[in-house]
Design a protein around this motif. Structure first.
Motif, short mmCIF file in Angstrom:
data_model
loop_
_atom_site.label_atom_id
_atom_site.label_comp_id
_atom_site.label_asym_id
_atom_site.label_seq_id
_atom_site.Cartn_x
_atom_site.Cartn_y
_atom_site.Cartn_z
N ARG A 3 -4.33 -8.79 -6.55
CA ARG A 3 -3.16 -9.05 -5.40
C ARG A 3 -3.38 -10.09 -4.48
O ARG A 3 -4.83 -10.14 -4.07
CB ARG A 3 -2.71 -7.83 -4.82
CG ARG A 3 -2.20 -6.56 -5.83
CD ARG A 3 -1.30 -7.04 -6.70
NE ARG A 3 0.07 -6.61 -6.44
CZ ARG A 3 1.28 -7.01 -7.09
NH1 ARG A 3 0.98 -7.24 -8.25
NH2 ARG A 3 2.44 -6.66 -6.56
N HIS A 57 6.56 -7.03 -8.29
CA HIS A 57 6.61 -6.94 -6.90
C HIS A 57 7.84 -6.47 -6.65
O HIS A 57 9.00 -7.09 -6.92
CB HIS A 57 6.05 -8.15 -6.38
CG HIS A 57 5.90 -8.02 -4.77
ND1 HIS A 57 4.81 -7.40 -4.36
CD2 HIS A 57 6.40 -8.76 -3.43
CE1 HIS A 57 4.65 -7.39 -3.05
NE2 HIS A 57 5.89 -8.26 -2.65
N SER A 74 3.96 -6.41 1.16
CA SER A 74 3.10 -5.85 0.31
C SER A 74 2.28 -4.64 0.69
O SER A 74 1.31 -4.63 1.44
CB SER A 74 2.01 -6.98 0.00
OG SER A 74 2.75 -8.05 -0.70
N GLN A 75 2.60 -3.56 0.42
CA GLN A 75 2.00 -2.11 1.20
C GLN A 75 0.74 -2.21 0.72
O GLN A 75 -0.07 -1.70 1.54
CB GLN A 75 3.03 -1.05 0.42
CG GLN A 75 4.23 -0.89 0.69
CD GLN A 75 4.54 -0.55 2.21
OE1 GLN A 75 3.83 -0.42 3.09
NE2 GLN A 75 5.86 -0.91 2.67
N SER A 76 0.22 -2.65 -0.35
CA SER A 76 -1.18 -2.40 -0.88
C SER A 76 -1.98 -3.21 0.10
O SER A 76 -3.10 -3.00 0.32
CB SER A 76 -1.34 -2.73 -2.20
OG SER A 76 -1.08 -4.02 -2.70
N GLU A 77 -1.37 -4.39 0.72
CA GLU A 77 -2.29 -5.24 1.56
C GLU A 77 -2.07 -4.88 2.97
O GLU A 77 -2.50 -5.54 3.76
CB GLU A 77 -1.84 -6.99 1.23
CG GLU A 77 -2.21 -7.05 -0.31
CD GLU A 77 -3.76 -6.63 -0.75
OE1 GLU A 77 -4.75 -7.20 0.24
OE2 GLU A 77 -3.89 -5.89 -1.82
#
Length: 97
Positions: A3, A57, A74-77
């Motif tokens: 990502r 996304h 971007s929750q993961s980031e």
């Protein structure tokens, strides 16, 4: 697939200059849009879903009668990435200004 990394606050501010329908900061992008009818709002969600699936996304979508409230992050980031900016541009192409 890796990502993209989280953008700096300055990079998000600069990007928002090119996305006048959006507001926010490095923590997330926000846009609300009122459609002519409830059915139009639901159809807009379906169109956004198609783009979101294509990009892999997905936005947060809140539908209130005929108004969509969208949040991109971007929750993961832990913040805004280039994917959020891409999705914002694609959403702008789908929805009225």
């Amino acid at each position: 697939m890796p990502r993209p990394p989280r953008l700096s606050p300055d990079a998000v501010t600069a990007a928002l200059a090119g996305l006048p329908l959006w507001s926010g900061d490095a923590g997330g992008l926000r846009r609300s849009v009122e459609l002519p009818s409830f059915r139009d709002a639901v159809a807009a969600i379906v169109a956004i879903a198609d783009v979101a699936e294509e990009l892999d996304h997905h936005p947060d979508v809140d539908l209130r009668w005929r108004t969509l409230h969208l949040v991109l992050v971007s929750q993961s980031e832990g913040g805004v990435t280039e994917l959020d900016l891409q999705l914002a541009r694609r959403i702008d192409a789908l929805l009225p200004g």
